[in-house]
Design an enzyme around this catalytic site. Structure first.
Site, PDB file in Angstrom:
ATOM      1  N   GLU A  66      -9.269 -10.623  -7.538  1.00 11.23           N
ATOM      2  CA  GLU A  66      -8.605  -9.422  -7.404  1.00 11.23           C
ATOM      3  C   GLU A  66      -7.362  -9.600  -8.535  1.00 11.23           C
ATOM      4  O   GLU A  66      -7.227  -8.406  -9.099  1.00 11.23           O
ATOM      5  CB  GLU A  66      -7.875  -9.580  -5.994  1.00 11.23           C
ATOM      6  CG  GLU A  66      -8.868  -9.287  -4.759  1.00 11.23           C
ATOM      7  CD  GLU A  66      -8.343  -9.645  -3.589  1.00 11.23           C
ATOM      8  OE1 GLU A  66      -7.045  -9.923  -3.240  1.00 11.23           O
ATOM      9  OE2 GLU A  66      -9.084  -9.372  -2.648  1.00 11.23           O
ATOM     10  N   TYR A 118     -12.078  -3.367  -2.810  1.00 12.05           N
ATOM     11  CA  TYR A 118     -12.686  -3.175  -1.611  1.00 12.05           C
ATOM     12  C   TYR A 118     -14.298  -3.437  -1.404  1.00 12.05           C
ATOM     13  O   TYR A 118     -14.795  -2.717  -0.461  1.00 12.05           O
ATOM     14  CB  TYR A 118     -12.190  -2.369  -0.714  1.00 12.05           C
ATOM     15  CG  TYR A 118     -10.612  -2.320  -0.374  1.00 12.05           C
ATOM     16  CD1 TYR A 118     -10.156  -3.355   0.364  1.00 12.05           C
ATOM     17  CD2 TYR A 118      -9.775  -1.574  -0.907  1.00 12.05           C
ATOM     18  CE1 TYR A 118      -8.917  -3.404   0.895  1.00 12.05           C
ATOM     19  CE2 TYR A 118      -8.479  -1.744  -0.739  1.00 12.05           C
ATOM     20  CZ  TYR A 118      -7.806  -2.580   0.173  1.00 12.05           C
ATOM     21  OH  TYR A 118      -6.586  -3.028   0.586  1.00 12.05           O
ATOM     22  N   ASN A 150      -1.726  -0.229   7.297  1.00 15.43           N
ATOM     23  CA  ASN A 150      -1.120  -1.557   7.547  1.00 15.43           C
ATOM     24  C   ASN A 150      -0.291  -2.160   6.511  1.00 15.43           C
ATOM     25  O   ASN A 150      -0.067  -3.438   6.233  1.00 15.43           O
ATOM     26  CB  ASN A 150      -2.184  -2.460   8.220  1.00 15.43           C
ATOM     27  CG  ASN A 150      -3.166  -2.675   7.228  1.00 15.43           C
ATOM     28  OD1 ASN A 150      -3.234  -2.169   6.062  1.00 15.43           O
ATOM     29  ND2 ASN A 150      -4.115  -3.710   7.430  1.00 15.43           N
ATOM     30  N   HIS A 184      -1.537  -5.614   1.560  1.00 12.87           N
ATOM     31  CA  HIS A 184      -2.658  -6.307   1.070  1.00 12.87           C
ATOM     32  C   HIS A 184      -2.370  -7.601   0.623  1.00 12.87           C
ATOM     33  O   HIS A 184      -1.464  -7.738  -0.280  1.00 12.87           O
ATOM     34  CB  HIS A 184      -3.556  -5.634   0.182  1.00 12.87           C
ATOM     35  CG  HIS A 184      -4.865  -6.509  -0.257  1.00 12.87           C
ATOM     36  ND1 HIS A 184      -6.079  -6.652   0.487  1.00 12.87           N
ATOM     37  CD2 HIS A 184      -4.818  -7.211  -1.468  1.00 12.87           C
ATOM     38  CE1 HIS A 184      -6.619  -7.396  -0.354  1.00 12.87           C
ATOM     39  NE2 HIS A 184      -6.168  -7.703  -1.434  1.00 12.87           N
ATOM     40  N   THR A 230      -4.878  -8.043  10.338  1.00 12.97           N
ATOM     41  CA  THR A 230      -5.419  -6.803   9.881  1.00 12.97           C
ATOM     42  C   THR A 230      -4.802  -5.852  10.796  1.00 12.97           C
ATOM     43  O   THR A 230      -4.331  -4.680  10.081  1.00 12.97           O
ATOM     44  CB  THR A 230      -6.776  -6.684   9.757  1.00 12.97           C
ATOM     45  OG1 THR A 230      -7.445  -8.111   8.872  1.00 12.97           O
ATOM     46  CG2 THR A 230      -7.466  -5.586   9.084  1.00 12.97           C
ATOM     47  N   ARG A 266      -1.092 -14.936   3.487  1.00 16.78           N
ATOM     48  CA  ARG A 266      -2.009 -14.241   4.574  1.00 16.78           C
ATOM     49  C   ARG A 266      -1.307 -14.354   5.807  1.00 16.78           C
ATOM     50  O   ARG A 266      -1.247 -13.615   6.653  1.00 16.78           O
ATOM     51  CB  ARG A 266      -3.502 -14.781   4.642  1.00 16.78           C
ATOM     52  CG  ARG A 266      -4.416 -14.474   3.363  1.00 16.78           C
ATOM     53  CD  ARG A 266      -4.725 -12.949   3.632  1.00 16.78           C
ATOM     54  NE  ARG A 266      -5.677 -12.790   4.925  1.00 16.78           N
ATOM     55  CZ  ARG A 266      -6.275 -11.676   4.944  1.00 16.78           C
ATOM     56  NH1 ARG A 266      -6.221 -10.589   4.059  1.00 16.78           N
ATOM     57  NH2 ARG A 266      -7.023 -11.539   5.770  1.00 16.78           N
ATOM     58  N   LYS A 291       0.825  -1.153  -0.083  1.00 19.69           N
ATOM     59  CA  LYS A 291      -0.029  -0.059  -0.040  1.00 19.69           C
ATOM     60  C   LYS A 291       0.847   1.208  -0.172  1.00 19.69           C
ATOM     61  O   LYS A 291       2.165   1.172   0.395  1.00 19.69           O
ATOM     62  CB  LYS A 291      -1.196   0.131   1.256  1.00 19.69           C
ATOM     63  CG  LYS A 291      -2.043  -1.326   0.999  1.00 19.69           C
ATOM     64  CD  LYS A 291      -2.623  -1.506   2.399  1.00 19.69           C
ATOM     65  CE  LYS A 291      -3.892  -2.249   2.573  1.00 19.69           C
ATOM     66  NZ  LYS A 291      -4.601  -2.526   3.422  1.00 19.69           N
TER      67      LYS A 291
END
Ligand code: IDP
Ligand code: MG
Length: 149
Positions: free
Chosen positions: A126, A49, A112, A115, A91, A85, A9
């Protein structure tokens, strides 16, 4: 082989964490299948999102994601979606395990750093939002015979 969509991000790009993050996935044994630096258009942020459109944090999330370039990647490997993940962590970085990317590099749930797709279905969806098929590179890597049983 399984593929997942991962995105550093804008805070991660600005903080110079792209190289560190790529290094972690490379060291794990995952294979990079595509990558690009992009300022995301609003339509793709909304699509990405869409499950959060009605959440109170959505306007702030959209502003954050559009505040600067993101570094978009596709990583491939056995169980890649779940593995990545776990590597990015929870998160909320305050609860993310040390050793995870969010656990090591972030403090605030609204900043954070990274993604990653949360299921194989999300990964396919995605990937389709952000990458054209011609942008993904199909190749073999010399470490594959020693990485897998
Ligand atoms: P994930 O990124 O770990 O899958 P999600 O619950 O899908 O987490 O939320 C998507 C993103 O929305 C988060 O990574 C974070 O950037 C942002 N977000 C989620 N919850 C909050 C919140 O309570 N405040 C601010 N931002 C949030
Ligand atoms: Mg999510």
């Amino acid at each position: 082989m399984d593929r997942t969509f991962v995105m550093v991000k804008p805070d991660g790009v600005q903080r110079g964490l792209v190289g560190e993050i790529i290094s972690r996935f490379e060291a794990k044994g995952l294979k990079l299948a595509g990558a690009k630096l992009e300022l995301l258009p609003e339509a793709r942020v909304v699509e990405q999102y869409r499950e959060h459109l009605q959440k109170p944090f959505f306007p702030g999330l959209k502003t954050y994601i559009m505040s600067g370039p993101c570094f978009l990647m596709v990583w491939e490997g056995k169980g890649a979606v779940a593995v990545v993940r776990r590597m990015i962590g929870s998160t909320n970085p305050a609860e993310a395990a040390p050793g995870s990317i969010r656990g090591d590099f972030a403090l605030d749930i609204g900043r954070n750093v990274i993604h990653a797709s949360d299921s194989p279905e999300s990964a396919a969806r995605e990937l389709g939002i952000h990458f054209a098929s011609g942008e993904l590179v199909d190749y073999s890597k010399i470490d594959e015979p020693v990485l897998y049983e």
